[in-house]
Design an enzyme around this catalytic site. Structure first.
Site, PDB file in Angstrom:
ATOM      1  N   HIS A  77     -13.512  90.086-111.342  1.00 25.93           N
ATOM      2  CA  HIS A  77     -13.497  88.724-110.793  1.00 25.93           C
ATOM      3  C   HIS A  77     -14.917  88.143-110.854  1.00 25.93           C
ATOM      4  O   HIS A  77     -15.877  88.808-110.454  1.00 25.93           O
ATOM      5  CB  HIS A  77     -12.999  88.757-109.339  1.00 25.93           C
ATOM      6  N   GLY A 127      -2.410  90.943-102.461  1.00 26.47           N
ATOM      7  CA  GLY A 127      -3.021  89.627-102.222  1.00 26.47           C
ATOM      8  C   GLY A 127      -3.737  89.104-103.462  1.00 26.47           C
ATOM      9  O   GLY A 127      -3.729  89.728-104.525  1.00 26.47           O
TER      10      GLY A 127
END
Ligand code: GRF
Length: 205
Positions: A110, A144
């Site tokens: 990320h 999530g």
């Protein structure tokens, strides 16, 4: 662990896939054995085929639901005895069933220092927020969005002129080091997630 069979999912240009191929594939028993994408035009698929790796497209509209598509991907990866799934710019959220089937065996890169700036356009979020430092996170994937246990992080300073292209370049260059480093640690059997916690332990050599 001796060696590691890796499956990579990618939606885009696949420079992170390329970093794994260049730095790890075929060394110390690490093999990329499958590359999947949701996008038929993803350059990542070409990179896989050029390296002689099986590549497959799983378009959303070829399946009745997201869950059904993810089931097909999971079956395909398991059929190739994949031990670690690496999300390298895979722009789809994986369904909970997929994450459970590969529990603690899905890694994501990320472009921010999580838990800051999760989700889409993390680089734009960091620029918009006015932070002076952002970075790259490699983490395990849970149910999530960018919330799973963190394995590695590296800071990247925001350029003084806040130029987006320069920041993107610096972030990508950092990803191309950090993601292979994370996979190497896992292949060496040095990574464990503490049971019942979100903490990742890296054993020393
Ligand atoms: C990377 O910046 C990654 O962090 C983000 O998507 C980008 C993928 O780039 N999630 P590439 O396809 O590996 O070149």
């Amino acid at each position: 662990m001796s060696g590691l069979r890796i499956g990579v999912l990618a939606s885009g240009t696949g420079t992170n896939l390329q970093a794994i191929l260049d730095q790890l594939h075929g060394r110390d028993g690490i093999e990329v054995v499958a590359v999947g994408s949701d996008k038929p035009e993803a350059r990542a698929l070409e990179r896989a085929r050029e390296a002689g790796i099986e590549a497959e497209v799983f378009p959303r509209d070829a399946h009745p639901s997201r869950e059904a598509r993810d089931l097909a991907i999971a079956d395909w990866l398991e059929g190739r005895r994949v031990e670690l799934v690496v999300l390298a710019g895979y722009m789809q959220l994986l369904s909970p069933e997929f994450v459970r089937r590969f529990a603690d065996r899905v890694l994501n890169v990320h472009p921010a220092l999580l838990p800051s700036f999760p989700g889409l356009d993390a680089i734009g979020q960091a620029l918009g927020h006015g932070v002076r430092i952002t970075g790259v996170t490699v983490h395990f994937v849970d149910e999530g969005v960018d919330t799973g246990p963190i394995l590695l992080q590296r800071p990247v300073p925001i350029p003084p002129d806040r130029d987006r292209a320069a920041l993107e370049e610096a972030i990508h260059a950092t990803e191309h080091v950090l993601l292979p480093e994370a996979v190497r640690l896992i292949a060496a059997g040095r990574v464990s997630i503490q049971p019942g916690s979100r903490l990742v332990r890296i054993a020393s050599e």
